[in-house]
Design a protein around this motif. Structure first.
Motif, short mmCIF file in Angstrom:
data_model
loop_
_atom_site.label_atom_id
_atom_site.label_comp_id
_atom_site.label_asym_id
_atom_site.label_seq_id
_atom_site.Cartn_x
_atom_site.Cartn_y
_atom_site.Cartn_z
N GLN A 62 -1.77 -7.38 40.55
CA GLN A 62 -1.34 -6.62 39.28
C GLN A 62 -2.67 -6.86 38.06
O GLN A 62 -3.13 -7.93 38.22
CB GLN A 62 -0.17 -7.55 38.54
N GLN A 73 -1.08 -2.44 31.71
CA GLN A 73 0.22 -2.84 32.02
C GLN A 73 1.44 -1.82 30.97
O GLN A 73 2.20 -1.60 31.82
CB GLN A 73 0.28 -4.31 31.80
N ALA A 97 4.91 -9.27 33.28
CA ALA A 97 3.91 -8.60 32.58
C ALA A 97 3.77 -8.85 31.27
O ALA A 97 2.70 -9.26 30.53
CB ALA A 97 3.86 -7.31 33.11
#
Lengths: 197, 210
Positions: free
Chosen positions: A25, A51, B113
């Motif tokens: 990620q 993101q 995240a």
């Protein structure tokens, strides 16, 4: 010139096909780029923005899901180690979105091609074989990265040399920070207005 | 077919990490499922590759993280001979696909995240030791969960068959979803606040005033 395409191909493989352990990620690969000497503020701000752009998207079945971990890594790696200007931030954001979108189409083509030649590319003795599937998938991603990385590298180097729009007096962070505020506000509104999880 | 021991379940769980590599538009996860379940059939000498492929290489959908449940339940249904395999696969395809996507991509991934983004901004986008430690810990915890859910899915699925899916309606699961939803919303609100503070403190908009 070869290391970053090889890592990009690995990122696409991990994020899409095997393990899916979130190690590719943007918030993780950004740390790797910083260790490699890239500017922390530029990279972390771009990672946060990437993101947030894709936070409410979920990969489902046959839909074309933007491959943003790959898009983020290959574009920022090609952009170089300098501090981003206003123009760099704008270009890099557009390129990440474009590359992610293009990669989803490439993935679709790859799947169709692999299905057509599955006996040679994914099977051994007419049964799924993980070694050949991983090997040929990685090779196909490496080919994509080897085409994309130099193109992005030369394009971004070229635009960096041009002093376009004379926007150097503006703080480059303005674009991603404002976008992050808008995107996270939208995401919050989207989640709060949804009744069932 | 004997009940799989811990080593076999671990082997099956390891194979589920590769279920997505075989994803295709023809039978979705059908090929991946064949690859995942084959060791148990081959160890019991009940089926050849051709038999497994003929029986299971058909349209099947799942979520990669919850594929352990699919493997366990299919092995259980196949062994007991009770229940229609096609019906079982249809139930698994709809339940695991939707539950897994919502749990991972709408809750767990956003929480991780957003935590990372908040940490970055709190540290002023300077990767200090604390930021690196927090992010590596988050990913490590997720990967422990990633392995556990696959192992647990195979184990429970094999023990209880389709009954094991009731876990996704249990009060504990509902509570976990509520906590994750609240965490995600709080983290998003915090991110907005942090970015506004960053915008003000770092004089980014000074360009407009000059």
């Amino acid at each position: 010139m070869f290391a970053f395409p090889a890592i990009s191909a690995f990122i696409l493989l991990e994020s899409r096909d095997v393990v899916n352990g979130l190690i590719t990620q943007p918030f993780m690969t950004a740390l790797f780029l910083i260790i490699c000497g890239y500017d922390p503020v530029s990279i972390l701000l771009t990672a946060s923005l990437t993101q947030l752009i894709y936070l409410n998207r979920q990969p489902s079945g046959a839909s074309l899901f933007p491959e943003y971990p790959f898009g983020f890594f290959i574009v920022t790696a090609a952009a170089g180690t300098q501090v981003y200007s206003l123009l760099s931030y704008s270009l890099i954001t557009i390129l990440i979105i474009s590359v992610s979108f293009l990669t989803s189409h490439y993935l679709k083509m790859k799947r169709i091609f692999f299905e057509k030649h599955r006996e040679r590319l994914k099977f051994h003795k007419r049964f799924p074989n993980v070694i050949s599937a991983v090997f040929f998938s990685y090779i196909s991603y490496l080919l994509l990265s080897l085409v994309l990385y130099p193109a992005l590298y030369f394009f971004l180097s070229f635009t960096d040399k041009l002093n376009l729009l004379n926007l150097n007096s503006a703080d480059g962070r303005m674009i991603p920070v404002i976008l992050c505020i808008l995107l996270s506000s939208r995401y919050l509104y989207f989640n709060l207005s949804r009744k069932n999880e | 077919m004997n009940k799989p021991d811990r080593k076999t379940i671990l082997l099956l769980a390891f194979r589920t990490y590769f279920i997505r590599i075989f994803y295709n538009y023809n039978n979705l996860f059908g090929e991946g499922l064949c690859y995942c379940i084959f060791p148990l059939f081959s160890s019991s000498c009940t089926s050849s590759r051709e038999e497994v492929a003929a029986k299971h290489m058909m349209t099947f959908n799942t979520n990669e993280y919850l594929s352990g449940f699919a493997v366990g339940i299919i092995l259980k249904t196949s062994e007991s001979g009770e229940g229609d395999m096609e019906r079982t696969k249809n139930i698994l395809s709809s339940v695991l696909g939707s539950v897994g996507d919502r749990l991972i991509y709408r809750l767990i991934l956003p929480v991780i995240a957003l935590s990372a983004a908040n940490k970055f901004i709190i540290s002023g986008f300077k990767p200090d030791a604390c930021s690196i430690a927090v992010i590596i810990s988050l990913v490590a915890v997720f990967n422990i969960f990633n392995l556990w859910i696959r192992y647990f899915g195979i184990s429970k699925g094999y023990d209880r068959g389709l009954e094991s899916l009731k876990i996704f309606k249990s009060p504990v699961y509902t509570r976990i979803v509520r906590i994750l939803t609240a965490a995600r919303n709080i983290l998003t609100a915090l991110l907005v606040i942090n970015f506004v503070i960053y915008l003000k403190v770092s004089n980014i908009l000074l360009f407009f005033y000059n």
